[in-house]
Scaffold this active site. Sequence first.
Site, PDB file in Angstrom:
ATOM      1  N   ASN A  60       0.694  -1.229  -0.294  1.00 36.27           N
ATOM      2  CA  ASN A  60      -0.326   0.124  -0.170  1.00 36.27           C
ATOM      3  C   ASN A  60       1.310   1.464  -0.343  1.00 36.27           C
ATOM      4  OD1 ASN A  60      -2.357  -1.337   0.325  1.00 36.27           O
ATOM      5  ND2 ASN A  60      -2.241  -1.782   2.784  1.00 36.27           N
ATOM      6  N   HIS A 146     -14.260  -1.096   6.420  1.00 36.29           N
ATOM      7  CA  HIS A 146     -12.862  -2.140   7.257  1.00 36.29           C
ATOM      8  C   HIS A 146     -13.920  -3.393   8.094  1.00 36.29           C
ATOM      9  CE1 HIS A 146      -9.131  -2.972   8.808  1.00 36.29           C
ATOM     10  NE2 HIS A 146      -8.429  -3.294   7.602  1.00 36.29           N
ATOM     11  N   SER A 190     -10.612  -0.910   0.044  1.00 37.99           N
ATOM     12  CA  SER A 190      -9.543  -1.209   0.112  1.00 37.99           C
ATOM     13  C   SER A 190      -9.461  -2.973  -0.371  1.00 37.99           C
ATOM     14  CB  SER A 190      -8.586  -1.650   1.134  1.00 37.99           C
ATOM     15  OG  SER A 190      -9.819  -2.426   2.368  1.00 37.99           O
ATOM     16  N   HIS A 218      -6.922   4.548   2.692  1.00 42.93           N
ATOM     17  CA  HIS A 218      -6.537   4.591   1.318  1.00 42.93           C
ATOM     18  C   HIS A 218      -6.876   5.481   0.196  1.00 42.93           C
ATOM     19  CE1 HIS A 218      -5.367   0.023   2.153  1.00 42.93           C
ATOM     20  NE2 HIS A 218      -6.511  -0.353   3.103  1.00 42.93           N
ATOM     21  N   LYS A 248       0.207   3.541   4.469  1.00 46.15           N
ATOM     22  CA  LYS A 248      -0.344   3.906   3.104  1.00 46.15           C
ATOM     23  C   LYS A 248       0.647   4.787   2.212  1.00 46.15           C
ATOM     24  CE  LYS A 248      -4.367   0.994   4.500  1.00 46.15           C
ATOM     25  NZ  LYS A 248      -3.760   0.948   6.134  1.00 46.15           N
TER      26      LYS A 248
END
Length: 397
Positions: A60, A146, A190, A218, A248
Site C-alpha cells: 500500500n 473495514h 481497500s 487508502h 499507506k
Amino acid sequence: MSESSNQVQPNETLATRIANRNLALHEQGLLRKRTNLVLDPSQSNYFEVDALPYVNFSSNDYLGLSTSSALIDALHQGAKDYGVGSTASPLVVGYTEAHVKLEKALCDVTGHEAALLFCSGFSANTALMKTLFEPNDLVVADKFIHASVIDGIQDSGAKLKRFSHNDIDSAKSCFERFKPSALVTESVFSMDGDIAPLAELSALCQQHDAWFIVDDAHGFGVIGEDGFGATRLTDDIKIDAQIVTFGKALGGQGAAILGSRELVDFLVANARHYIYSTALSPASAVAAFTALTVVEQQPELREKLNENISYFREQCESKNIELTDSLTAIQPIMLGDSAKTMAVAQRLKEHGFWLGAIRPPTVPQGSARLRLTLNANHCQQDISALVNVLADILNND
C-alpha cells in the site's frame, strides 16, 4: 446405566479448538500464513523469499515513500532527538512536541480542529467506534466497511445496519427506516479501489442530523486537492470524524482521528485504546510530518502514480483482461473462486510477481480476487511484463 455414562462431556479444550479450526481453514484453502521477506531499501518494489526474487505488486506504499531518503533521514533524526520509543501512554509522559507538531499539521491540511494519534489505523477505528457509540445508538455503514469499524461498533453494543456498497438509494432507505446516529464509509475502499460518493453521503447525513464518519486510510495522500484526502475532494463535504493512516501513501506507521476539539477531548478522556496504550513513537511522528511535506511539495509522485494506473489499465485492455471500474492504485482482478485465485497467484509467483490473493472472509463469498496495487515507483517494463504473464495464465486456464 452406569454413573459415568450420565456425566456431561466437558467442552473441548482450547488446544483442540485451535487444532480443529486450523484444520478446517486449511481444508478450505483459507488458512493464513506469514511470509518472511528479505528487503533491499534501495529497491523499493523488489524483495526475495527463500532466495527467489519478486516484483512487489502488493504493498500500500502508493507514493513509494517508505524508502524515501527524506523519510529515512527524518526517522533517524527523530530517534536521535526523542529516542526510539515514546516510553509511556500519551497521558503519562508519552506525548511530545513531535506529536503536537504532527497533529497541528494534519489539522492544517484537512481543515479539522483537532487530531489524536494512534499506533495503527485498526486501533484508531476501533477506539473511535467503541468510545463514541452506546447500546442505544444505531449506526449505518457501507456493506464493504473495514473489519476494524465493524469490531468497534460491535464492542460498543450499538446496532449496525449496512447499506449496499456505494448505493445512495440504499443509504437513504436506511435513514428512513432506522434514523441512525451516524453513517460510516471508507473514502477509497481497500479491497475494491473504488471511491465512495462522499458529497452525496455528507449531504444525506446533514439532512438527517447524523454524523458522517470517513475511514480515509487508502485515500489520504493520493486523493483530493494536494493529495490530502476526503475533505479536500470538494468544498461541500462535511466530515465529523475522519481517520487517516500513515502506513499507506505516507509510507510510515501510525494513524490519527481528526475532528472537532470537543470530540478529541472526549476521546482523550474516554478512549481506552488511547489511555492505556504506549503512544506512537515520536520518531514515527517526525517521519509522518515529513511525509506530509513531501506529499505537498512533490505532486509529481501522484502524477507518476496516476500514469502507472492508466498504463496498467491500457495494457490490460489490450490483452482482454477484465478489470473493475477502479481508477485508484488498487486494481482488483476478480476471479470468484478461492482455489483458482490461489492457483493464479502461485503461478504469478513462479514468474517472479507477487500479488495479494484475497479470499473470504476478507471479501464476500464468490468474490475472491487478485488485489494488485500500483505505486509511483513501478516502472512500465515491470507492469507490461506482469500483464503479459497474467494474460497467458488466464487465457490458458
